[in-house]
Motif scaffolding. Structure first.
Motif, PDB file in Angstrom:
ATOM      1  N   SER A  30      -7.171  33.051  -7.705  1.00 53.15           N
ATOM      2  CA  SER A  30      -7.519  33.858  -6.534  1.00 53.15           C
ATOM      3  C   SER A  30      -6.289  34.547  -5.949  1.00 53.15           C
ATOM      4  O   SER A  30      -6.332  35.732  -5.594  1.00 53.15           O
ATOM      5  CB  SER A  30      -8.181  32.966  -5.477  1.00 53.15           C
ATOM      6  OG  SER A  30      -8.460  33.696  -4.313  1.00 53.15           O
ATOM      7  N   ILE A  31      -5.200  33.783  -5.865  1.00 54.11           N
ATOM      8  CA  ILE A  31      -3.942  34.349  -5.334  1.00 54.11           C
ATOM      9  C   ILE A  31      -3.429  35.470  -6.232  1.00 54.11           C
ATOM     10  O   ILE A  31      -3.007  36.529  -5.758  1.00 54.11           O
ATOM     11  CB  ILE A  31      -2.875  33.243  -5.185  1.00 54.11           C
ATOM     12  CG1 ILE A  31      -3.272  32.276  -4.063  1.00 54.11           C
ATOM     13  CG2 ILE A  31      -1.498  33.863  -4.891  1.00 54.11           C
ATOM     14  CD1 ILE A  31      -2.374  31.067  -3.954  1.00 54.11           C
ATOM     15  N   MET A  32      -3.480  35.230  -7.549  1.00 50.83           N
ATOM     16  CA  MET A  32      -2.999  36.234  -8.496  1.00 50.83           C
ATOM     17  C   MET A  32      -3.834  37.510  -8.416  1.00 50.83           C
ATOM     18  O   MET A  32      -3.301  38.620  -8.502  1.00 50.83           O
ATOM     19  CB  MET A  32      -3.031  35.672  -9.915  1.00 50.83           C
ATOM     20  CG  MET A  32      -2.022  34.564 -10.169  1.00 50.83           C
ATOM     21  SD  MET A  32      -0.322  35.086  -9.859  1.00 50.83           S
ATOM     22  CE  MET A  32      -0.129  36.332 -11.128  1.00 50.83           C
ATOM     23  N   GLU A  33      -5.156  37.351  -8.247  1.00 53.50           N
ATOM     24  CA  GLU A  33      -6.020  38.529  -8.123  1.00 53.50           C
ATOM     25  C   GLU A  33      -5.664  39.342  -6.891  1.00 53.50           C
ATOM     26  O   GLU A  33      -5.585  40.572  -6.929  1.00 53.50           O
ATOM     27  CB  GLU A  33      -7.494  38.085  -8.065  1.00 53.50           C
ATOM     28  CG  GLU A  33      -8.045  37.613  -9.400  1.00 53.50           C
ATOM     29  CD  GLU A  33      -9.486  37.140  -9.288  1.00 53.50           C
ATOM     30  OE1 GLU A  33      -9.998  37.113  -8.138  1.00 53.50           O
ATOM     31  OE2 GLU A  33     -10.085  36.797 -10.318  1.00 53.50           O
ATOM     32  N   LYS A  34      -5.441  38.629  -5.776  1.00 51.50           N
ATOM     33  CA  LYS A  34      -5.063  39.322  -4.545  1.00 51.50           C
ATOM     34  C   LYS A  34      -3.696  39.993  -4.684  1.00 51.50           C
ATOM     35  O   LYS A  34      -3.486  41.108  -4.201  1.00 51.50           O
ATOM     36  CB  LYS A  34      -5.057  38.335  -3.374  1.00 51.50           C
ATOM     37  CG  LYS A  34      -6.448  37.862  -2.971  1.00 51.50           C
ATOM     38  CD  LYS A  34      -6.396  36.921  -1.784  1.00 51.50           C
ATOM     39  CE  LYS A  34      -7.801  36.492  -1.379  1.00 51.50           C
ATOM     40  NZ  LYS A  34      -7.787  35.551  -0.227  1.00 51.50           N
ATOM     41  N   LYS A  38      -2.741  43.931  -4.385  1.00 53.12           N
ATOM     42  CA  LYS A  38      -1.680  44.433  -3.520  1.00 53.12           C
ATOM     43  C   LYS A  38      -0.625  45.195  -4.316  1.00 53.12           C
ATOM     44  O   LYS A  38      -0.134  46.240  -3.886  1.00 53.12           O
ATOM     45  CB  LYS A  38      -1.026  43.273  -2.765  1.00 53.12           C
ATOM     46  CG  LYS A  38      -1.919  42.673  -1.697  1.00 53.12           C
ATOM     47  CD  LYS A  38      -1.206  41.585  -0.921  1.00 53.12           C
ATOM     48  CE  LYS A  38      -2.093  41.033   0.187  1.00 53.12           C
ATOM     49  NZ  LYS A  38      -1.412  39.963   0.960  1.00 53.12           N
ATOM     50  N   LEU A  39      -0.298  44.658  -5.506  1.00 55.86           N
ATOM     51  CA  LEU A  39       0.698  45.325  -6.347  1.00 55.86           C
ATOM     52  C   LEU A  39       0.203  46.697  -6.790  1.00 55.86           C
ATOM     53  O   LEU A  39       0.973  47.665  -6.826  1.00 55.86           O
ATOM     54  CB  LEU A  39       1.032  44.463  -7.564  1.00 55.86           C
ATOM     55  CG  LEU A  39       1.950  43.262  -7.311  1.00 55.86           C
ATOM     56  CD1 LEU A  39       2.064  42.409  -8.556  1.00 55.86           C
ATOM     57  CD2 LEU A  39       3.336  43.738  -6.872  1.00 55.86           C
ATOM     58  N   ILE A  40      -1.072  46.784  -7.131  1.00 58.70           N
ATOM     59  CA  ILE A  40      -1.643  48.070  -7.540  1.00 58.70           C
ATOM     60  C   ILE A  40      -1.532  49.081  -6.404  1.00 58.70           C
ATOM     61  O   ILE A  40      -1.146  50.235  -6.603  1.00 58.70           O
ATOM     62  CB  ILE A  40      -3.117  47.896  -7.966  1.00 58.70           C
ATOM     63  CG1 ILE A  40      -3.197  47.131  -9.291  1.00 58.70           C
ATOM     64  CG2 ILE A  40      -3.799  49.259  -8.108  1.00 58.70           C
ATOM     65  CD1 ILE A  40      -4.602  46.735  -9.692  1.00 58.70           C
ATOM     66  N   ASN A  41      -1.835  48.617  -5.185  1.00 62.15           N
ATOM     67  CA  ASN A  41      -1.737  49.495  -4.015  1.00 62.15           C
ATOM     68  C   ASN A  41      -0.285  49.918  -3.759  1.00 62.15           C
ATOM     69  O   ASN A  41      -0.011  51.076  -3.440  1.00 62.15           O
ATOM     70  CB  ASN A  41      -2.291  48.801  -2.780  1.00 62.15           C
ATOM     71  CG  ASN A  41      -3.798  48.605  -2.847  1.00 62.15           C
ATOM     72  OD1 ASN A  41      -4.497  49.363  -3.519  1.00 62.15           O
ATOM     73  ND2 ASN A  41      -4.303  47.593  -2.161  1.00 62.15           N
ATOM     74  N   ILE A  42       0.632  48.956  -3.907  1.00 62.93           N
ATOM     75  CA  ILE A  42       2.059  49.246  -3.687  1.00 62.93           C
ATOM     76  C   ILE A  42       2.564  50.242  -4.724  1.00 62.93           C
ATOM     77  O   ILE A  42       3.283  51.197  -4.397  1.00 62.93           O
ATOM     78  CB  ILE A  42       2.896  47.948  -3.733  1.00 62.93           C
ATOM     79  CG1 ILE A  42       2.588  47.083  -2.508  1.00 62.93           C
ATOM     80  CG2 ILE A  42       4.386  48.267  -3.793  1.00 62.93           C
ATOM     81  CD1 ILE A  42       3.220  45.707  -2.549  1.00 62.93           C
ATOM     82  N   VAL A  43       2.188  50.029  -5.989  1.00 64.43           N
ATOM     83  CA  VAL A  43       2.604  50.943  -7.057  1.00 64.43           C
ATOM     84  C   VAL A  43       2.064  52.345  -6.801  1.00 64.43           C
ATOM     85  O   VAL A  43       2.768  53.348  -6.960  1.00 64.43           O
ATOM     86  CB  VAL A  43       2.123  50.423  -8.433  1.00 64.43           C
ATOM     87  CG1 VAL A  43       2.315  51.490  -9.503  1.00 64.43           C
ATOM     88  CG2 VAL A  43       2.880  49.158  -8.815  1.00 64.43           C
ATOM     89  N   GLU A  44       0.812  52.426  -6.375  1.00 61.96           N
ATOM     90  CA  GLU A  44       0.191  53.726  -6.097  1.00 61.96           C
ATOM     91  C   GLU A  44       0.877  54.411  -4.916  1.00 61.96           C
ATOM     92  O   GLU A  44       1.138  55.626  -4.946  1.00 61.96           O
ATOM     93  CB  GLU A  44      -1.290  53.538  -5.797  1.00 61.96           C
ATOM     94  CG  GLU A  44      -2.078  54.823  -5.699  1.00 61.96           C
ATOM     95  CD  GLU A  44      -2.116  55.586  -6.999  1.00 61.96           C
ATOM     96  OE1 GLU A  44      -2.221  56.830  -6.938  1.00 61.96           O
ATOM     97  OE2 GLU A  44      -2.028  54.947  -8.069  1.00 61.96           O
ATOM     98  N   GLU A  45       1.200  53.624  -3.886  1.00 66.14           N
ATOM     99  CA  GLU A  45       1.915  54.167  -2.724  1.00 66.14           C
ATOM    100  C   GLU A  45       3.292  54.679  -3.125  1.00 66.14           C
ATOM    101  O   GLU A  45       3.737  55.732  -2.656  1.00 66.14           O
ATOM    102  CB  GLU A  45       2.043  53.096  -1.637  1.00 66.14           C
ATOM    103  CG  GLU A  45       0.741  52.808  -0.899  1.00 66.14           C
ATOM    104  CD  GLU A  45       0.894  51.711   0.128  1.00 66.14           C
ATOM    105  OE1 GLU A  45       2.041  51.258   0.344  1.00 66.14           O
ATOM    106  OE2 GLU A  45      -0.117  51.297   0.715  1.00 66.14           O
ATOM    107  N   ASN A  46       3.964  53.926  -3.982  1.00 66.67           N
ATOM    108  CA  ASN A  46       5.296  54.342  -4.459  1.00 66.67           C
ATOM    109  C   ASN A  46       5.224  55.645  -5.243  1.00 66.67           C
ATOM    110  O   ASN A  46       6.098  56.510  -5.115  1.00 66.67           O
ATOM    111  CB  ASN A  46       5.930  53.248  -5.325  1.00 66.67           C
ATOM    112  CG  ASN A  46       6.464  52.085  -4.506  1.00 66.67           C
ATOM    113  OD1 ASN A  46       6.701  52.243  -3.309  1.00 66.67           O
ATOM    114  ND2 ASN A  46       6.652  50.941  -5.131  1.00 66.67           N
TER     115      ASN A  46
END
Length: 221
Positions: A30-34, A38-46
């Motif tokens: 569950s933690i890894m999925e979250k 978040k990482l996907i969102n951060i990468v997209e924001e970057n």
């Protein structure tokens, strides 16, 4: 009886360990999925931020180039003036004499020497002259080879000057082949002698194109 209790205790213990392991795996998953979300969102924001920075850099470079668009740099102009007005009159006289081009004072936006004056150096400092319109600059640059005592160039940034210097060997090589070759800003333009088609040799550059189709029409030169 004691053996039965021990077997039951071991069974309960094993079951609890199994449940704990499953619970840990479930929590970890569950933690890894979250974290992945978040990482996907951060990468997209970057990525978006990187694009914005690149666009801002192109815009800054565009406006820097635009600011220099009406400028020329004059070398070899005797340093005898006492004011900007004297400097303007001196330049006007030479341009009129050598090129038969009239430069009116209202056509000069600004004019000044570049660098600090060195008393021990008799070599005159370069002069930056900015015109109020591009037509006057164009007339002077078109006829600059007729200038006798001074030498005139475009006003390029250090980065563009370095790029042009880097392209000089290739420019010479193309001309030795008999091709029509010249430098346009920080690009090498080559027209092959056996055809009318223009072949552009573009070097990697951070400079924006003034004819970028994404630029608003009012900003194009």
């Amino acid at each position: 009886m004691e053996e039965q209790f021990q077997a039951l205790f071991d069974k309960i213990k094993n079951e609890m360990q199994k449940q704990n392991l499953e619970l840990k795996e479930s929590i970890t998953e569950s933690i890894m999925e979250k974290m992945d979300e978040k990482l996907i969102n951060i990468v997209e924001e970057n990525k978006n931020l990187k694009k914005k920075v690149e666009n801002l850099e192109r815009e800054i470079e565009y406006f820097k180039r635009l600011e220099r668009y009406n400028n020329i740099i004059i070398f070899g102009l005797e340093e005898k003036e006492k004011s900007s007005h004297d400097l303007t009159l001196n330049l006007k006289e030479i341009i009129k004499q050598d090129l038969n081009i009239n430069v009116e004072e209202h056509e000069v936006n600004k004019i000044h020497r570049l660098g600090k004056k060195m008393s021990e150096n008799n070599k005159p400092r370069p002069v930056l002259c900015s015109f109020t319109n591009n037509w006057k600059k164009y007339d002077i640059m078109k006829n600059k080879n007729n200038l006798k005592e001074i030498y005139v160039t475009e006003d390029f940034s250090k980065e563009v000057l370095a790029k042009r210097k880097e392209l000089q060997p290739r420019l010479t090589e193309e001309r030795q082949k008999g091709n029509i070759a010249y430098l346009k800003y920080d690009k090498l333009i080559v027209k092959e002698k056996n055809g009318n088609q223009e072949k552009r040799k573009r070097e990697t550059s951070a400079s924006p194109s003034l004819f970028n189709k994404n630029q608003p029409k009012s900003s194009r030169l």
